[in-house]
Design a protein around this motif. Structure first.
Motif, PDB file in Angstrom:
ATOM      1  N   PHE A  88      -1.664   4.553 -30.627  1.00 52.64           N
ATOM      2  CA  PHE A  88      -2.706   5.400 -30.851  1.00 52.64           C
ATOM      3  C   PHE A  88      -2.170   6.964 -31.252  1.00 52.64           C
ATOM      4  N   LYS A  89      -1.162   7.209 -30.395  1.00 54.84           N
ATOM      5  CA  LYS A  89      -0.638   8.678 -30.912  1.00 54.84           C
ATOM      6  C   LYS A  89      -0.044   8.514 -32.197  1.00 54.84           C
ATOM      7  N   GLY A  90       0.827   7.778 -32.573  1.00 60.96           N
ATOM      8  CA  GLY A  90       1.354   7.726 -33.784  1.00 60.96           C
ATOM      9  C   GLY A  90       0.434   7.814 -35.167  1.00 60.96           C
ATOM     10  N   TYR A  91      -0.563   6.832 -35.042  1.00 66.80           N
ATOM     11  CA  TYR A  91      -1.788   6.700 -35.876  1.00 66.80           C
ATOM     12  C   TYR A  91      -2.259   7.763 -36.224  1.00 66.80           C
ATOM     13  N   ASN A  92      -2.676   8.463 -35.073  1.00 67.82           N
ATOM     14  CA  ASN A  92      -3.592   9.781 -35.021  1.00 67.82           C
ATOM     15  C   ASN A  92      -2.641  11.151 -35.668  1.00 67.82           C
ATOM     16  N   ASP A  93      -1.231  11.024 -35.329  1.00 73.41           N
ATOM     17  CA  ASP A  93      -0.646  12.086 -35.928  1.00 73.41           C
ATOM     18  C   ASP A  93      -0.553  11.750 -37.524  1.00 73.41           C
ATOM     19  N   LEU A  94      -0.370  10.556 -38.034  1.00 71.13           N
ATOM     20  CA  LEU A  94      -0.363  10.245 -39.248  1.00 71.13           C
ATOM     21  C   LEU A  94      -1.691  10.693 -39.879  1.00 71.13           C
ATOM     22  N   ILE A  95      -2.927  10.547 -39.018  1.00 71.95           N
ATOM     23  CA  ILE A  95      -4.219  10.757 -39.823  1.00 71.95           C
ATOM     24  C   ILE A  95      -4.283  12.591 -40.031  1.00 71.95           C
TER      25      ILE A  95
END
Length: 270
Positions: A88-95
Motif C-alpha cells: 500500500f505505501k509503495g504504490y501510493n508513493d508511486l501515485i
C-alpha cells in the motif's frame, strides 16, 4: 513472442518480490534487460516496473510518464494495489510521484472508502499521503479532525509531519503535552514564522520550552534566523532571558537552561 516473454518477466518480478534474494535479483535482471529497448516508448506496465526497480525519480528524469501515459499508469497501479495491499505505501508513493494529477482525488477517496481500513497503521499512512499530496491547510483540516484530544506528541507527529506548514503550529498550541520530544520536532519542521516564535516564547512555560528545544536544534545557517533584524534578534534575546528566569523555579529545569545557553552561544556570541 514479445508478449509471452513479457508475461514471464512480470511473473518473475511479482514472485521475486516475495521470493528469496537470488530469485529477486534474477527477476530484477530480467526486467532490466527486457526494458532496455523499450525505455524510449514504454507502456504503463513497463513504466511502473521501471519505477519499482529504479525509483520514480529515475523514470521521471526520462520525461515519463508523459501526459498520455499518466491515466494508464494510474490504472496499472490501482490494479496492483487491489491485487496486493501489502504494498500500500509503495504504490501510493508511486501515485503521488508519477500521477500527481490523480493523486489529490485518490487521497481524498481514502477518507471516504473503508476498503483499506484493515491495513496495518492505515490511519497513519493515510495521513502521511494526505500531507504529501494535498495543500497544507486542506490536509491539516482532514487529518486534525481525526486526532483525539490529549493525543501524544508521537502520534500527532506521525499524523502531521509530512505537511510542513506553519498552520500546524497555530493548531497545536493548545494541544502540546509532555514529553515534548516529538512536539519539538513537529514545531521545527513546520516552518515557524518569527511571529509564532515570539508568541510561543511569550506564552505558557510548556510553549516556551518547546521553542527553546526547537531553536537549540537549528544550525547557524538556518533560514529562519537569517530573516531576523537586529531589533528582532534583541527581542528574541530578551525573551530567552525571561524563559531562563522562569525555568529557575522549575524542578526539571536543567535541560531547558542548557538549551537556552546553547542558543545564546550559537546565535548571539560566536
Amino acid at each position: 513472442m514479445a508478449i509471452t516473454i513479457q508475461n514471464k518477466g512480470l511473473a518473475m518480478w511479482n514472485y521475486g518480490l516475495i521470493g528469496n534474494k537470488e530469485l529477486k535479483e534474477s527477476a530484477f535482471e530480467f526486467i532490466r534487460e527486457f526494458l532496455k529497448p523499450l525505455v524510449s516508448d514504454p507502456d504503463a506496465v513497463e513504466i511502473v516496473n521501471y519505477a519499482c526497480i529504479h525509483g520514480a525519480e529515475e523514470i521521471i528524469s526520462k520525461g515519463l510518464p508523459n501526459e498520455e501515459d499518466v491515466g494508464r499508469v494510474f490504472t496499472e497501479i490501482m490494479h496492483r494495489l487491489d491485487a496486493d495491499l501489502n504494498h500500500f505505501k509503495g504504490y501510493n508513493d508511486l501515485i503521488i510521484e508519477l500521477c500527481p494529477a490523480y493523486a489529490k482525488k485518490w487521497i481524498i477517496s481514502l477518507w471516504v472508502s473503508k476498503k483499506y481500513e484493515k491495513i496495518a497503521d492505515f490511519i497513519y499512512l493515510r495521513a502521511y499521503f494526505t500531507g504529501k499530496a494535498l495543500p497544507a491547510k486542506e490536509a491539516l483540516k482532514l487529518i486534525s479532525e481525526t486526532i483525539p484530544d490529549r493525543a501524544s506528541g508521537k502520534d500527532v507527529y506521525r499524523m502531521l509531519s509530512t505537511i510542513g506548514d506553519s498552520a500546524i503550529i497555530d493548531w497545536m498550541q493548545d494541544k502540546v503535552n509532555y514529553p515534548l520530544g516529538d512536539w519539538v520536532n513537529l514545531f521545527l519542521e513546520s516552518q515557524p514564522t518569527k511571529e509564532q516564535v515570539f508568541s510561543w516564547l511569550e506564552g505558557d512555560i510548556i510553549y516556551q520550552e518547546t521553542v527553546c528545544l526547537a531553536l537549540k536544534n537549528l544550525s547557524k545557517e538556518s533560514e529562519l534566523l537569517k530573516t531576523y533584524t537586529k531589533e528582532e534578534k534583541m527581542k528574541l534575546f530578551i525573551l530567552l532571558l525571561g524563559v531562563n528566569h522562569n525555568c529557575l523555579f522549575k524542578k526539571d529545569k536543567e535541560e531547558i537552561i542548557r538549551a537556552i545557553r546553547l542558543i545564546i552561544k550559537k546565535f548571539f556570541i560566536e
